[in-house]
Scaffold this motif. Structure first.
Motif, PDB file in Angstrom:
ATOM      1  N   SER A 264      -6.407 -24.635 -17.718  1.00 31.13           N
ATOM      2  CA  SER A 264      -6.981 -23.785 -18.745  1.00 31.13           C
ATOM      3  C   SER A 264      -8.447 -24.131 -18.891  1.00 31.13           C
ATOM      4  CB  SER A 264      -6.229 -23.994 -20.055  1.00 31.13           C
ATOM      5  OG  SER A 264      -7.117 -24.039 -21.146  1.00 31.13           O
ATOM      6  N   MET A 265      -9.289 -23.103 -18.888  1.00 34.67           N
ATOM      7  CA  MET A 265     -10.717 -23.333 -19.056  1.00 34.67           C
ATOM      8  C   MET A 265     -10.975 -23.892 -20.452  1.00 34.67           C
ATOM      9  SD  MET A 265     -13.592 -23.496 -17.868  1.00 34.67           S
ATOM     10  CE  MET A 265     -14.115 -22.594 -16.434  1.00 34.67           C
ATOM     11  N   ALA A 266     -10.204 -23.430 -21.442  1.00 31.43           N
ATOM     12  CA  ALA A 266     -10.424 -23.839 -22.830  1.00 31.43           C
ATOM     13  C   ALA A 266     -10.211 -25.345 -23.010  1.00 31.43           C
ATOM     14  CB  ALA A 266      -9.488 -23.069 -23.749  1.00 31.43           C
ATOM     15  N   THR A 267      -9.253 -25.914 -22.300  1.00 26.66           N
ATOM     16  CA  THR A 267      -9.020 -27.346 -22.473  1.00 26.66           C
ATOM     17  C   THR A 267      -9.666 -28.118 -21.331  1.00 26.66           C
ATOM     18  OG1 THR A 267      -6.879 -27.136 -21.403  1.00 26.66           O
ATOM     19  CG2 THR A 267      -6.919 -27.038 -23.809  1.00 26.66           C
ATOM     20  N   CYS A 268      -9.021 -28.170 -20.184  1.00 27.83           N
ATOM     21  CA  CYS A 268      -9.500 -29.033 -19.103  1.00 27.83           C
ATOM     22  C   CYS A 268     -10.853 -28.605 -18.546  1.00 27.83           C
ATOM     23  CB  CYS A 268      -8.462 -29.087 -17.996  1.00 27.83           C
ATOM     24  SG  CYS A 268      -6.981 -29.947 -18.539  1.00 27.83           S
ATOM     25  N   GLY A 269     -11.076 -27.321 -18.358  1.00 26.30           N
ATOM     26  CA  GLY A 269     -12.325 -26.847 -17.768  1.00 26.30           C
ATOM     27  C   GLY A 269     -13.518 -27.282 -18.588  1.00 26.30           C
ATOM     28  N   ASN A 270     -13.501 -26.973 -19.883  1.00 22.66           N
ATOM     29  CA  ASN A 270     -14.643 -27.306 -20.736  1.00 22.66           C
ATOM     30  C   ASN A 270     -14.817 -28.803 -20.899  1.00 22.66           C
ATOM     31  OD1 ASN A 270     -15.471 -24.715 -21.068  1.00 22.66           O
ATOM     32  ND2 ASN A 270     -14.264 -24.381 -22.918  1.00 22.66           N
ATOM     33  N   ARG A 271     -13.695 -29.517 -20.981  1.00 22.07           N
ATOM     34  CA  ARG A 271     -13.775 -30.963 -21.163  1.00 22.07           C
ATOM     35  C   ARG A 271     -14.477 -31.610 -19.963  1.00 22.07           C
ATOM     36  NH1 ARG A 271      -8.130 -33.086 -22.346  1.00 22.07           N
ATOM     37  NH2 ARG A 271      -8.253 -31.439 -23.888  1.00 22.07           N
ATOM     38  N   LEU A 272     -14.089 -31.180 -18.764  1.00 24.50           N
ATOM     39  CA  LEU A 272     -14.686 -31.779 -17.566  1.00 24.50           C
ATOM     40  C   LEU A 272     -16.144 -31.377 -17.408  1.00 24.50           C
ATOM     41  CD1 LEU A 272     -12.069 -31.944 -14.715  1.00 24.50           C
ATOM     42  CD2 LEU A 272     -12.718 -33.622 -16.411  1.00 24.50           C
TER      43      LEU A 272
END
Ligand code: ZN
Length: 168
Positions: free
Chosen positions: A147-155
């Protein structure tokens, strides 16, 4: 009510060990909740079904992440066979599966269909602290995160932070 597809069931099983707030979870641990979840995915919701799905999960996760070869799933298909049914106009084949094995077998067959129809599209999230899998349906086949909202943005944020830090 919408009937869950075999692929949705497969992804539910693959993604039933998420890491939430840094803690590994097991969505199949609470038996009564897990059985009702399997029911919503078209399962029978029996104790035996849940045990078979729990046993199938590490094998499915292993092949989906490339750590195990496809034939690791072969034991899950023991006792499964196709039965011909000849009518006046056509020949139909139906699948016969040992009772309580239906959900595990549906997940294995969904995995083989995905491998054949969309090779390489099922993969682990690129965040190595995440244990989820994704099916990339994009044309470019470049999705990396569950998910871009969780893992994508975090990374992205972490990479940005590291970049800033290493700059003189
Ligand atoms: Zn992820």
């Amino acid at each position: 009510m919408k009937v869950a597809t075999d692929e949705e069931l497969l992804l539910f099983i693959l993604n039933s060990t998420p890491v939430i707030d840094g803690l590994p979870q097991d969505l199949l641990l609470d038996a009564s909740r897990a059985r009702s979840m399997l029911g919503t995915f078209g399962g029978t919701g029996t104790v035996q079904e849940l045990e078979l799905v729990r046993a199938a999960r590490p094998l499915l996760q292993g092949v989906a992440s490339g750590e195990l070869t496809a034939d690791s799933l072969a034991p899950l298909l023991v006792g499964v066979y196709q039965v011909p049914r000849l009518t006046t106009t056509r020949l139909d084949w139906s699948l016969t599966v040992p009772s309580n094995h239906e959900s595990a077998v549906r997940a294995v067959l969904a995995w083989t269909r995905l491998r054949d129809s969309a090779p390489g599209r099922l993969r682990p999230c690129a965040n190595d602290e995440c244990r989820l899998f994704l099916v990339d349906r994009s044309r470019a086949n470049t999705a990396r995160w569950c998910s871009m909202a969780t893992c994508g943005n975090r990374l992205k944020a972490r990479r940005h932070y590291n970049k800033k830090r290493t700059q003189p």
